[in-house]
Scaffold this motif. Sequence first.
Motif, PDB file in Angstrom:
ATOM      1  N   ASN A  64       0.814  -1.215   0.000  1.00  0.00           N
ATOM      2  CA  ASN A  64       0.000   0.000   0.000  1.00  0.00           C
ATOM      3  C   ASN A  64       0.850   1.268   0.000  1.00  0.00           C
ATOM      4  O   ASN A  64       0.492   2.264  -0.636  1.00  0.00           O
ATOM      5  N   LYS A  68       0.772   4.122  -3.001  1.00  0.00           N
ATOM      6  CA  LYS A  68       0.634   5.557  -2.750  1.00  0.00           C
ATOM      7  C   LYS A  68       1.778   6.337  -3.386  1.00  0.00           C
ATOM      8  O   LYS A  68       1.565   7.357  -4.059  1.00  0.00           O
ATOM      9  N   ASP A  72       1.346   8.905  -6.588  1.00  0.00           N
ATOM     10  CA  ASP A  72       1.692  10.318  -6.424  1.00  0.00           C
ATOM     11  C   ASP A  72       2.822  10.728  -7.363  1.00  0.00           C
ATOM     12  O   ASP A  72       2.790  11.813  -7.955  1.00  0.00           O
ATOM     13  N   SER A 150      -6.011   1.272  -6.074  1.00  0.00           N
ATOM     14  CA  SER A 150      -5.948   2.289  -5.024  1.00  0.00           C
ATOM     15  C   SER A 150      -5.319   1.673  -3.781  1.00  0.00           C
ATOM     16  O   SER A 150      -5.307   0.454  -3.616  1.00  0.00           O
ATOM     17  N   PRO A 153      -5.570   3.449   3.084  1.00  0.00           N
ATOM     18  CA  PRO A 153      -4.926   4.342   4.062  1.00  0.00           C
ATOM     19  C   PRO A 153      -4.692   3.677   5.414  1.00  0.00           C
ATOM     20  O   PRO A 153      -3.693   3.958   6.085  1.00  0.00           O
TER      21      PRO A 153
END
Length: 221
Positions: A64, A68, A72, A150, A153
């Motif tokens: 994860n 991310k 980004d 995705s 979080p």
Amino acid sequence: MFILFASPPEKDLEWSDQGVEGCYRFINRVWRIVNEFSCAIKEGAGIDTSVFTKEDKELWYMLNNTLKRVTDDISLRFNFNTAISAIMELVNSLYYYKDKVADDSKNKALIKDSVEKLIIMLAPFIPHAAEELWSVVGKESSVHEQKWPSFDPAALIRDEIEIVLQINGKVRDKIVIPSDLTKEQVEERALESEKIKAEISGKNVVKVISVPGKLVNIVVK
């Protein structure tokens, strides 16, 4: 891949045959790990984080965190070199998981999710190889038709973190502690380390400097 990895897009690129060979070796590493995990990938079902072991949690975090960083770097900063670097770290984590965890204890669902998302992340950089790898894991459609994954979080919040312990700026020990400790509690744990106790015995502790989530530096005279 070498051109994208060697330099940010706004800077000049200095050609390197060794750099090309390094990227070739990396692609071979990816190919090997995907093939080694191919059976687990085809058998893996839905992920259940409640049954994760310590090693599962670490790989889940790395997956994860990589998602991310790569998302980004590509969409916000166009830093393809750092995106590829993050993917390389994930591949290292997959190899660590393969070597560290016994075959009968490996989480097949986690392996499936990690490898499939790895291939999707690689697709913009090595499109032809990624297409081949996608078929290796049993997919009939094109990897380039897949939705960009995705990240979760919640997975980026670690239960435990590793803290480096220094004395006068030199590393003397490392400890693993709960991630929710206060600054004062972290410093207490640092001073309780047997190695640190031995090093500072008979010395005067001038001050303790903490960098949250990273290190504790004990200044002594």
